[in-house]
Design an enzyme around this catalytic site. Structure first.
Site, PDB file in Angstrom:
ATOM      1  N   CYS A   1      -0.768   7.363  -6.351  1.00  0.00           N
ATOM      2  CA  CYS A   1      -0.476   5.960  -7.025  1.00  0.00           C
ATOM      3  C   CYS A   1      -0.890   6.568  -8.455  1.00  0.00           C
ATOM      4  CB  CYS A   1      -2.508   5.244  -7.632  1.00  0.00           C
ATOM      5  SG  CYS A   1      -2.333   4.025  -5.558  1.00  0.00           S
TER       6      CYS A   1
ATOM      7  N   CYS B   1       4.332   3.569  -1.812  1.00  0.00           N
ATOM      8  CA  CYS B   1       3.997   1.907  -1.498  1.00  0.00           C
ATOM      9  C   CYS B   1       5.042   1.371  -2.122  1.00  0.00           C
ATOM     10  CB  CYS B   1       2.114   2.436  -2.637  1.00  0.00           C
ATOM     11  SG  CYS B   1       3.041   2.471  -3.905  1.00  0.00           S
TER      12      CYS B   1
HETATM   13 FE1  FES Z   1       0.733   1.985  -5.072  1.00  0.00          FE
HETATM   14 FE2  FES Z   1      -1.214   2.025  -5.855  1.00  0.00          FE
HETATM   15  S1  FES Z   1      -0.643   1.724  -3.553  1.00  0.00           S
HETATM   16  S2  FES Z   1       0.813   1.955  -6.803  1.00  0.00           S
END
Ligand code: FES
Length: 211
Positions: free
Chosen positions: A107, A36
């Site tokens: 995450c 992400c």
């Molecule tokens: Fe990036 Fe959770 S979506 S750390």
């Protein structure tokens, strides 16, 4: 739509424990998630005799799951020895939080990797790393995958910012495709140096900007 987070996750998100920076940290690391592009920084204080983590703090630039996991793993790690803290898994952190949505697994992986990297940083700085892999181009590349390219929100390798890596006689030369006077050049340079300098057989790191 049902809310994806349970109460425990929300509680840790709203009132995260151990948030902040340790200025005189004994070990620290910033990890970025390839999934992400978010980041987490972890700081540790270690008792030099017992190797117990006296303090663990984190700063998250990620989502609620990341903040909640950072909060829980710093709690789990505090008071543990380095070797026990290294064994904390993202699954354990997620279980402890009563479960995270599957889509959010990365995450918690990010937070756990941040902790492990901070421990690794301490071990490298204190000559505690026993398996001494010689530094090669591949090793450098792996490390650089943890340096963010702020222009793109992804690491410097995958965004093709790194044009050349050369390792010779303990000197690592890295060429980045960015103007030397670019506003992000000093940050990227410092980040790269931090990731490479602590390698046991690296004597010098030379970073050139050729954008
Ligand atoms: Fe990036 Fe959770 S979506 S750390």
């Amino acid at each position: 739509m049902a809310f994806p987070y349970n109460e425990k996750v929300l509680e840790h998100f709203r009132h995260p424990q151990n948030v902040g920076k340790i200025e005189d940290a004994d070990g620290k690391a910033t990890e970025g998630s390839p999934a992400c592009g978010d980041m987490v920084a972890v700081y540790i204080k270690v008792d030099p005799e017992t190797k117990v983590l006296n303090d663990v703090k984190f700063e998250s630039y990620g989502c609620a799951s990341n903040i909640a996991t950072g909060s829980i793993i710093t709690q789990l790690a505090k008071g543990k020895t380095l070797s026990d803290a290294k064994k904390i898994t993202w699954k354990q952190a997620s279980d402890e939080l009563g479960g995270l949505p599957a889509i959010k697994a990365h995450c918690s992986v990010l937070a756990v990797e941040g902790l492990r990297a901070a421990i690794r940083d301490y071990e490298e700085r204190h000559g505690l790393v026993t398996e001494r892999e010689p530094t090669t181009e591949a090793v450098i590349k792996r490390r650089l995958r943890h340096v963010m390219n702020p222009l793109r929100g992804l690491d410097v390798v995958r965004t093709d910012l790194i044009k050349e890596i050369e390792v010779k006689d303990g000197v690592v030369r890295i060429v980045a495709d960015l103007a030397a006077d670019h506003q992000f050049a000093p940050v990227i340079k410092a980040d790269i140096a931090e990731k490479i300098e602590s390698l046991w057989d690296v004597k010098q790191v030379v970073i050139e900007f050729v954008g």
